[in-house]
Design an enzyme around this catalytic site. Structure first.
Site, short mmCIF file in Angstrom:
data_model
loop_
_atom_site.label_atom_id
_atom_site.label_comp_id
_atom_site.label_asym_id
_atom_site.label_seq_id
_atom_site.Cartn_x
_atom_site.Cartn_y
_atom_site.Cartn_z
N GLU A 255 -0.80 -6.06 -3.05
CA GLU A 255 -0.02 -5.67 -1.60
C GLU A 255 -1.07 -5.42 -0.79
O GLU A 255 -2.00 -4.33 -1.03
CB GLU A 255 0.71 -4.25 -2.26
CG GLU A 255 1.96 -4.41 -3.15
CD GLU A 255 3.05 -5.20 -2.72
OE1 GLU A 255 3.00 -5.53 -1.50
OE2 GLU A 255 3.85 -5.59 -3.49
N CYS A 292 1.55 1.24 5.34
CA CYS A 292 1.34 -0.26 5.37
C CYS A 292 2.47 -0.80 5.79
O CYS A 292 2.47 -1.93 6.55
CB CYS A 292 1.22 -0.71 3.83
SG CYS A 292 2.50 0.04 2.90
P1 NAP Z 1 -9.20 -0.26 0.05
O1 NAP Z 1 -10.30 0.07 0.47
O2 NAP Z 1 -8.79 -1.70 -0.16
O3 NAP Z 1 -9.04 0.57 -1.45
C1 NAP Z 1 -7.85 0.40 -2.20
C2 NAP Z 1 -8.18 0.72 -3.66
O4 NAP Z 1 -8.91 -0.31 -4.36
C3 NAP Z 1 -8.79 1.98 -3.61
O5 NAP Z 1 -8.44 2.69 -4.93
C4 NAP Z 1 -10.09 1.55 -4.01
O6 NAP Z 1 -10.97 2.56 -4.68
C5 NAP Z 1 -9.90 0.42 -4.89
N1 NAP Z 1 -11.33 -0.41 -4.58
C6 NAP Z 1 -12.05 -0.68 -3.75
N2 NAP Z 1 -12.94 -1.77 -4.07
C7 NAP Z 1 -12.61 -2.03 -5.45
C8 NAP Z 1 -13.16 -3.02 -6.38
N3 NAP Z 1 -14.10 -3.75 -6.20
N4 NAP Z 1 -12.70 -3.07 -7.58
C9 NAP Z 1 -11.40 -2.31 -8.03
N5 NAP Z 1 -11.03 -1.41 -6.92
C10 NAP Z 1 -11.29 -1.35 -6.01
O7 NAP Z 1 -8.00 0.08 0.85
P2 NAP Z 1 -7.69 1.60 1.49
O8 NAP Z 1 -8.53 1.93 2.52
O9 NAP Z 1 -7.48 2.61 0.32
O10 NAP Z 1 -5.89 1.56 2.10
C11 NAP Z 1 -5.96 1.08 3.53
C12 NAP Z 1 -5.15 -0.41 3.32
O11 NAP Z 1 -4.36 -0.50 2.41
C13 NAP Z 1 -4.55 -0.70 4.79
O12 NAP Z 1 -5.19 -1.93 5.08
C14 NAP Z 1 -3.15 -0.80 4.11
O13 NAP Z 1 -2.66 -1.89 5.14
C15 NAP Z 1 -3.06 -1.51 3.00
N6 NAP Z 1 -1.69 -0.84 2.07
C16 NAP Z 1 -1.12 -1.85 1.85
C17 NAP Z 1 0.02 -1.25 1.04
C18 NAP Z 1 1.16 -2.29 0.62
O14 NAP Z 1 2.13 -1.95 0.06
N7 NAP Z 1 0.95 -3.52 1.13
C19 NAP Z 1 0.24 0.21 1.05
C20 NAP Z 1 -0.65 1.08 1.45
C21 NAP Z 1 -1.79 0.64 2.09
P3 NAP Z 1 -11.95 3.64 -3.91
O15 NAP Z 1 -11.10 4.54 -3.08
O16 NAP Z 1 -12.61 4.56 -5.08
O17 NAP Z 1 -13.04 2.76 -3.24
#
Ligand code: NAP
Length: 515
Positions: A255, A292
């Site tokens: 997602e 999101c």
């Molecule tokens: P993110 O930086 O992509 O992080 C998401 C998750 O992935 C965090 O738990 C992060 O952990 C983890 N992560 C990062 N690098 C990783 C890796 N190499 N391997 C495994 N896990 C890893 O996103 P965010 O800043 O938390 O969220 C913002 C984005 O999420 C926005 O763009 C939004 O649109 C999107 N979003 C989408 C939805 C949906 O349902 N489609 C819902 C909510 C948000 P750490 O925090 O420990 O780095």
């Protein structure tokens, strides 16, 4: 300051080495810290598979449902404490925190009821038996829980709901969960899991928490595991191409981000137009636009655009931005400093194609906070100079209280063309009373969206805002939105189930599958 630990292998374990700080986004003070360095995450997955998975496979859907109900109650019991943590670590107003926490407990309750309705079975029949030969020879498809662990990686914006909505589907399907919240706002998830662990409502190994960086978690995935990720498109791409996941063939659901649209249809009745204004304002400011499903593109007929800016502006003038702990504050800060930087970069990209028509590109007026402290961004509305020629307005997701008006010629055709430029979205909403337009929108947009919301005068007053994901309906979207599917009642369990064709003596097989 609170030290957050991980709940793995049936106990709370602390990581070693340098800790990652978690901040209060209003004051910038450090409120907690966590580390996963040195934790045996491979061992955590094995424990979930072997201990939790075995326990779940022996339970019926009704029993798993009862467990989800108990889980929901254990979280609800600490609701006030969680609301306070939402303020402290995520900048949530009370309303924002309730949206997250009550969304979590409500979703668990919904799946608890679904479990009850599925009764004493341990597997689901998929369709009817199929005659394949003589009178007794037949085949029956069944769905049973996959034998691995459900690895859930969540985004920072829904620390409560994010855990619950994924866990509800996986546990009901029969898979143990290893949940990894985003580090920056993990305090609330940690407190939830603390409450669940203390309540003792879950058998050992059914739910584990990895609190902090994922480290080598995915390197230990097995073929039988499921990885469900929510977050940004770049991280999604890294997970999609993770060598261990490709090697093993573990199931992956993504997602990611989305340029959600809302469309005002020409000649909407007053009540429909009012709902449009109400929902645009809500989606812009709820959780400071950090959802999101929040609306990023607002399609308005060209000849109504000026009037719309005025009406929306009147509504937004009532929004007080400030310390989310203060009474009368409607919108708090963004969750992290890096989110402010990303939002400012995104705003600059949008301004190359769009003009600011409401709000400030800086933090604006902030109640109860001194100087430049805190991660505040003002609600901001831009207006595209040429919606069809623009590129950034269809491409740049500013994850904050920011949206762009795209004036269009009022035809369903033009509206569909513009919405499609998002290259796959979680949700688009259409507000109008022109039935031909609404019909055209379904046919013209369904393939580009995970969810379409049609609001006419008859439902305008009761309709939910488009950003609210419901457990009954699909959450997810094609293309840029990640291509994943979550929730949607029984559909949400499908990711965690293996379909198997059972072939042989039909009446005997039917008897075996009864209980
Ligand atoms: P993110 O930086 O992509 O992080 C998401 C998750 O992935 C965090 O738990 C992060 O952990 C983890 N992560 C990062 N690098 C990783 C890796 N190499 N391997 C495994 N896990 C890893 O996103 P965010 O800043 O938390 O969220 C913002 C984005 O999420 C926005 O763009 C939004 O649109 C999107 N979003 C989408 C939805 C949906 O349902 N489609 C819902 C909510 C948000 P750490 O925090 O420990 O780095």
């Amino acid at each position: 300051m609170q030290r957050l630990s991980s709940w793995i292998c049936g106990e709370w374990r602390e990581g070693t080495g340098a800790q990652s700080p978690l901040y209060n986004p209003t004051t910038e003070a450090v409120v907690a810290e966590t580390s996963t360095a040195g934790l045996d995450l491979g061992g955590a997955l094995s424990y979930a598979r072997n201990v939790g998975g075995t326990a779940l496979r022996e339970m019926s859907f009704a029993e798993r449902g009862a467990m989800l109900k108990a889980l929901s109650k254990a979280i609800h019991a600490v609701r006030e404490e969680l609301i306070e943590i939402g303020r402290l670590n995520a900048g949530n107003t009370r309303g924002d925190a309730k949206f997250d926490i009550d969304g979590a407990t409500g979703t668990l309750m919904y799946y608890a009821k679904l479990g009850e309705s599925l009764g004493d079975q341990r597997v689901l029949l998929d369709g009817d038996a199929i005659q394949i030969g003589g009178a007794r020879l037949s085949g029956q498809h069944i769905l049973s829980g996959r034998p691995g662990a459900a690895i859930h990686i969540n985004a920072f914006n829904f620390p409560a709901w994010g855990l619950a909505e994924k866990a509800a589907c996986a546990i009901l399907a029969g898979m143990p969960v290893v949940s990894k919240p985003a580090t920056s706002t993990a305090y609330m998830t940690w407190a939830m899991v603390q409450a669940v662990a203390q309540s003792g409502v879950l058998p050992e190994g059914v739910l584990s928490l990895v609190c902090g960086s994922a480290h080598d978690l995915l390197d230990h995935a097995e073929w039988s595991d499921v990885v469900a990720f929510t977050g940004g498109a770049d991280t999604a791409a890294r997970i999609r191409s993770h060598s261990r996941l490709l090697e093993t063939g573990a199931a992956v659901n993504l997602e990611a981000d989305s340029l959600n649209s809302t469309v005002l249809v020409p000649n909407a009745k007053d009540v429909t137009y009012d709902a449009f204004i109400r929902d645009v304002a809500k989606e812009l400011t709820q959780k400071a636009g950090q959802k999101c499903t929040a609306t990023r593109r607002i399609l308005v007929p060209e000849d109504q655009a000026d009037e719309f800016v005025e009406d929306l502006g009147e509504r937004l003038d009532q929004i007080v931005v400030g310390d989310p702990g203060l009474k009368g504050v409607h919108m708090g800060p963004l969750a992290t400093q890096s989110q402010v930087g990303a939002a400012q970069e995104g705003i600059s990209a949008l301004r190359a194609e769009a003009d600011v028509v409401y709000g400030s590109t800086k933090r604006g007026e902030v109640k109860g906070v001194d100087g430049d402290t805190g991660y505040f961004v003002s609600p901001l509305i831009l207006r595209a100079r040429d919606a069809h020629a623009g590129q950034a307005v269809h491409d740049v997701e500013v994850f904050g209280p920011v949206a762009t008006i795209l004036p269009y010629d009022g035809s369903a055709d033009a509206a569909c063309q513009l919405v499609r430029r998002g290259q796959g979205s979680l949700v688009s909403s259409i507000y109008g009373d022109d039935r031909q337009f609404l019909r055209d929108a379904i046919h013209g947009l369904a393939g580009w969206n995970g969810r379409l919301m049609l609001t006419d005068a008859k439902v305008a007053e009761q309709a939910y805002p488009p950003g609210m994901a419901l457990p009954h309906l699909l959450h997810g979207g094609p293309g840029r939105a990640g291509g994943g599917e979550e929730l949607g009642g029984q559909r949400g369990m499908r990711l965690y189930q293996q379909r198997t064709a059972i072939q042989g003596n039909g009446p005997l097989i039917a008897r075996f599958l009864e209980g």
